[in-house]
Design an enzyme around this catalytic site. Sequence first.
Site, PDB file in Angstrom:
ATOM      1  N   ARG A 110      -8.758  -0.080   3.623  1.00  0.00           N
ATOM      2  CA  ARG A 110      -7.818   0.890   3.026  1.00  0.00           C
ATOM      3  C   ARG A 110      -6.477   0.238   2.720  1.00  0.00           C
ATOM      4  O   ARG A 110      -5.762   0.689   1.831  1.00  0.00           O
ATOM      5  CB  ARG A 110      -7.571   2.062   3.991  1.00  0.00           C
ATOM      6  CG  ARG A 110      -8.699   3.075   4.042  1.00  0.00           C
ATOM      7  CD  ARG A 110      -8.302   4.244   4.946  1.00  0.00           C
ATOM      8  NE  ARG A 110      -6.932   4.617   4.682  1.00  0.00           N
ATOM      9  CZ  ARG A 110      -5.983   4.790   5.602  1.00  0.00           C
ATOM     10  NH1 ARG A 110      -6.265   4.661   6.884  1.00  0.00           N
ATOM     11  NH2 ARG A 110      -4.761   5.114   5.257  1.00  0.00           N
TER      12      ARG A 110
ATOM     13  N   ARG B 254      -0.595  14.990  12.202  1.00  0.00           N
ATOM     14  CA  ARG B 254       0.341  14.555  11.152  1.00  0.00           C
ATOM     15  C   ARG B 254       0.729  15.781  10.348  1.00  0.00           C
ATOM     16  O   ARG B 254       0.166  16.072   9.297  1.00  0.00           O
ATOM     17  CB  ARG B 254      -0.300  13.481  10.269  1.00  0.00           C
ATOM     18  CG  ARG B 254      -0.267  12.125  10.937  1.00  0.00           C
ATOM     19  CD  ARG B 254      -0.870  11.059  10.080  1.00  0.00           C
ATOM     20  NE  ARG B 254       0.119  10.206   9.458  1.00  0.00           N
ATOM     21  CZ  ARG B 254      -0.164   9.015   8.938  1.00  0.00           C
ATOM     22  NH1 ARG B 254      -1.391   8.569   8.941  1.00  0.00           N
ATOM     23  NH2 ARG B 254       0.771   8.282   8.396  1.00  0.00           N
TER      24      ARG B 254
ATOM     25  N   LYS C 239       0.843  -1.214   0.000  1.00  0.00           N
ATOM     26  CA  LYS C 239       0.000   0.000   0.000  1.00  0.00           C
ATOM     27  C   LYS C 239       0.872   1.254   0.000  1.00  0.00           C
ATOM     28  O   LYS C 239       0.611   2.202  -0.740  1.00  0.00           O
ATOM     29  CB  LYS C 239      -0.891  -0.010   1.241  1.00  0.00           C
ATOM     30  CG  LYS C 239      -1.498   1.330   1.583  1.00  0.00           C
ATOM     31  CD  LYS C 239      -2.222   1.268   2.896  1.00  0.00           C
ATOM     32  CE  LYS C 239      -2.619   2.629   3.395  1.00  0.00           C
ATOM     33  NZ  LYS C 239      -1.484   3.414   3.893  1.00  0.00           N
ATOM     34  N   ASN C 240       1.899   1.256   0.825  1.00  0.00           N
ATOM     35  CA  ASN C 240       2.684   2.486   0.978  1.00  0.00           C
ATOM     36  C   ASN C 240       3.621   2.747  -0.200  1.00  0.00           C
ATOM     37  O   ASN C 240       4.278   3.775  -0.249  1.00  0.00           O
ATOM     38  CB  ASN C 240       3.457   2.464   2.294  1.00  0.00           C
ATOM     39  CG  ASN C 240       2.518   2.559   3.484  1.00  0.00           C
ATOM     40  OD1 ASN C 240       1.419   3.106   3.359  1.00  0.00           O
ATOM     41  ND2 ASN C 240       2.917   1.992   4.606  1.00  0.00           N
TER      42      ASN C 240
ATOM     43  N   ASP D 141       4.230   0.938  11.900  1.00  0.00           N
ATOM     44  CA  ASP D 141       3.002   0.270  11.443  1.00  0.00           C
ATOM     45  C   ASP D 141       2.885  -1.173  11.930  1.00  0.00           C
ATOM     46  O   ASP D 141       1.795  -1.739  11.927  1.00  0.00           O
ATOM     47  CB  ASP D 141       2.936   0.279   9.903  1.00  0.00           C
ATOM     48  CG  ASP D 141       2.463   1.619   9.372  1.00  0.00           C
ATOM     49  OD1 ASP D 141       2.121   2.491  10.187  1.00  0.00           O
ATOM     50  OD2 ASP D 141       2.428   1.785   8.141  1.00  0.00           O
TER      51      ASP D 141
ATOM     52  N   CYS E   4      -5.272  13.493  12.242  1.00  0.00           N
ATOM     53  CA  CYS E   4      -5.870  12.204  11.922  1.00  0.00           C
ATOM     54  C   CYS E   4      -5.810  11.261  13.088  1.00  0.00           C
ATOM     55  O   CYS E   4      -5.401  11.628  14.181  1.00  0.00           O
ATOM     56  CB  CYS E   4      -5.234  11.599  10.690  1.00  0.00           C
ATOM     57  SG  CYS E   4      -4.014  10.375  11.014  1.00  0.00           S
TER      58      CYS E   4
HETATM   59  C1  UD1 Z   1       4.794   6.957   8.238  1.00  0.00           C
HETATM   60  C2  UD1 Z   1       5.913   5.957   8.483  1.00  0.00           C
HETATM   61  C3  UD1 Z   1       5.966   5.045   7.295  1.00  0.00           C
HETATM   62  C4  UD1 Z   1       4.603   4.422   7.096  1.00  0.00           C
HETATM   63  C5  UD1 Z   1       3.533   5.502   6.947  1.00  0.00           C
HETATM   64  C6  UD1 Z   1       2.142   4.957   6.801  1.00  0.00           C
HETATM   65  C7  UD1 Z   1       8.043   6.346   9.595  1.00  0.00           C
HETATM   66  C8  UD1 Z   1       9.242   7.197   9.685  1.00  0.00           C
HETATM   67  N1  UD1 Z   1       7.165   6.686   8.638  1.00  0.00           N
HETATM   68  O1  UD1 Z   1       5.098   7.668   7.060  1.00  0.00           O
HETATM   69  O2  UD1 Z   1       6.939   4.053   7.475  1.00  0.00           O
HETATM   70  O3  UD1 Z   1       4.621   3.632   5.980  1.00  0.00           O
HETATM   71  O4  UD1 Z   1       3.565   6.326   8.103  1.00  0.00           O
HETATM   72  O5  UD1 Z   1       1.574   4.634   7.995  1.00  0.00           O
HETATM   73  O6  UD1 Z   1       7.889   5.398  10.326  1.00  0.00           O
HETATM   74  N2  UD1 Z   1       6.552  14.825  10.362  1.00  0.00           N
HETATM   75  C9  UD1 Z   1       6.636  16.171  10.591  1.00  0.00           C
HETATM   76  N3  UD1 Z   1       6.447  17.026   9.550  1.00  0.00           N
HETATM   77  C10 UD1 Z   1       6.189  16.585   8.287  1.00  0.00           C
HETATM   78  C11 UD1 Z   1       6.113  15.208   8.058  1.00  0.00           C
HETATM   79  C12 UD1 Z   1       6.296  14.357   9.131  1.00  0.00           C
HETATM   80  O7  UD1 Z   1       6.852  16.609  11.717  1.00  0.00           O
HETATM   81  O8  UD1 Z   1       6.032  17.422   7.384  1.00  0.00           O
HETATM   82  C13 UD1 Z   1       6.738  13.878  11.491  1.00  0.00           C
HETATM   83  C14 UD1 Z   1       5.458  13.112  11.798  1.00  0.00           C
HETATM   84  O9  UD1 Z   1       4.615  13.812  12.685  1.00  0.00           O
HETATM   85  C15 UD1 Z   1       5.965  11.851  12.408  1.00  0.00           C
HETATM   86  C16 UD1 Z   1       7.263  11.624  11.659  1.00  0.00           C
HETATM   87  O10 UD1 Z   1       7.645  12.886  11.109  1.00  0.00           O
HETATM   88  O11 UD1 Z   1       6.273  12.024  13.757  1.00  0.00           O
HETATM   89  C17 UD1 Z   1       7.162  10.555  10.579  1.00  0.00           C
HETATM   90  O12 UD1 Z   1       6.398  11.030   9.575  1.00  0.00           O
HETATM   91  P1  UD1 Z   1       6.478  10.502   8.078  1.00  0.00           P
HETATM   92  O13 UD1 Z   1       7.571   9.524   7.861  1.00  0.00           O
HETATM   93  O14 UD1 Z   1       6.387  11.676   7.202  1.00  0.00           O
HETATM   94  O15 UD1 Z   1       5.109   9.804   8.034  1.00  0.00           O
HETATM   95  P2  UD1 Z   1       4.521   9.129   6.835  1.00  0.00           P
HETATM   96  O16 UD1 Z   1       5.073   9.593   5.555  1.00  0.00           O
HETATM   97  O17 UD1 Z   1       3.056   9.174   7.094  1.00  0.00           O
END
Ligand code: UD1
Length: 418
Positions: free
Chosen positions: A398, A121, A22-23, A306, A116
């Site tokens: 999802r 996020r 999915k990711n 995850d 969310c």
């Molecule tokens: C995250 C997971 C990813 C997983 C996905 C789906 C990690 C590092 N990332 O990715 O493996 O596949 O969820 O569930 O484990 N953040 C900020 N500012 C930003 C973006 C992120 O502060 O602009 C922070 C987030 O709050 C969080 C961390 O960075 O604490 C990780 O975020 P990120 O890797 O961006 O999350 P996803 O891309 O959703």
Amino acid sequence: MSKILIEGNKRLSGEIRLQGAKNSVLPVLAGTILCGGECEIHNCPNLSDVNTSLKILSHLGCYCTKDGEVVTVNSNGINSFEIPDSLMREMRSSIVFLGAIVARMGKAVISSPGGCELGPRPIDLHLSSLEKLGVIIKEDHGFLYCEAPNGLKGTEIHLSFPSVGATENIILAAALARGTTVIHNAAKEPEVSDLADFLNSAGAKICGCGSDTIEIHGVKSLHGAKHSIIPDRIAAVTYMAASAVTGGDIIIKNAMPSHLMSVLSVFKEAGCNVTADARSIRIKRDGELLRVPTIRTLVYPAFPTDAGPIVIAMLSLAQGTTVFVENIFENRYKYTEELKRLGAKIKTEGKVAVVEGVKKFSAACCECTDLRGGAALVVAALATEGVTEISKIEHILRGYDDITGNINILGGKAWIEH
Ligand code: UD1
């Protein structure tokens, strides 16, 4: 509202084929926007998030088809740069479309994805990185108006945290920028490499994925390409845990064990017999499930956030107490209240969950709070006596392609009631 019902206490055995990730598939579908020709994406899982992505692409003017696990997208006729609020709300990860739309169309309008189920996020890293590439961003009444009046220009970007989504957004935007972009402290997750592999097969010049420095040499245009999505490592963990809690013996085909090293060692420590070759994993559990030393979620290749809920469901049935520390998301433990309905003993405070193993679960009605929390309930339900009813399964749909079908192939009993 649909429900999943599971009659538990059935030992799982046999073989299943793992779905595509999915990711990976969502950013790759966003990437088709850059290509301008026909892209054929194989090993696409059948997920509601994929359908939402196809709706977004169609709305933008792309021509999309879906035939089993093959999705085609032709972005030749793209004529819009706006994602409607209703589609943004259906899928929070649609933020990854931003970099691709701006790169192809010179502008983009999307609604802000907001908070969310896993807590806040933020997207500040996505936005500040795009600004460095030349995008001017205005926020107004929950919408983001983005424009690159002078086109995108390669630059050096130092991420303060190796965000997966931000790294993907930068790669998508920089692929068509003038000059070279270097991302320092980039995310190393395999799904980032998969996106780069796809874009490279479409003519992009991206190197360094899998390390913390990624270089993107911008090119003038991309072309159509064929790509096969990597296997879903979190779905693999889910079926592994399902086998473990039922004392099962299953083989997961089309898996990539090399993406799961930190997780495989936890299953071994918990008393499971795990054997893997390049593309499959066999997991068998004969003896008791055992507690494991403290698990901490961190960025790849450490233990993935995850996988946390799924492994906590499993360790709730282990002998002894396991401590779990969630370091990526602030508010990821909501699902533990639902696991407790089945008999789990979990205490949470801040980042920490203390999981005290119990001998057995018993059936109850419970509700998914988020995607992986829902998967944790499925795993737990497989080990309960009686029939467990899981509601709000739109979260599970999802991310899981036919989870009930796979459970039934393995000798479990699960069905969806509408
Ligand atoms: C995250 C997971 C990813 C997983 C996905 C789906 C990690 C590092 N990332 O990715 O493996 O596949 O969820 O569930 O484990 N953040 C900020 N500012 C930003 C973006 C992120 O502060 O602009 C922070 C987030 O709050 C969080 C961390 O960075 O604490 C990780 O975020 P990120 O890797 O961006 O999350 P996803 O891309 O959703």
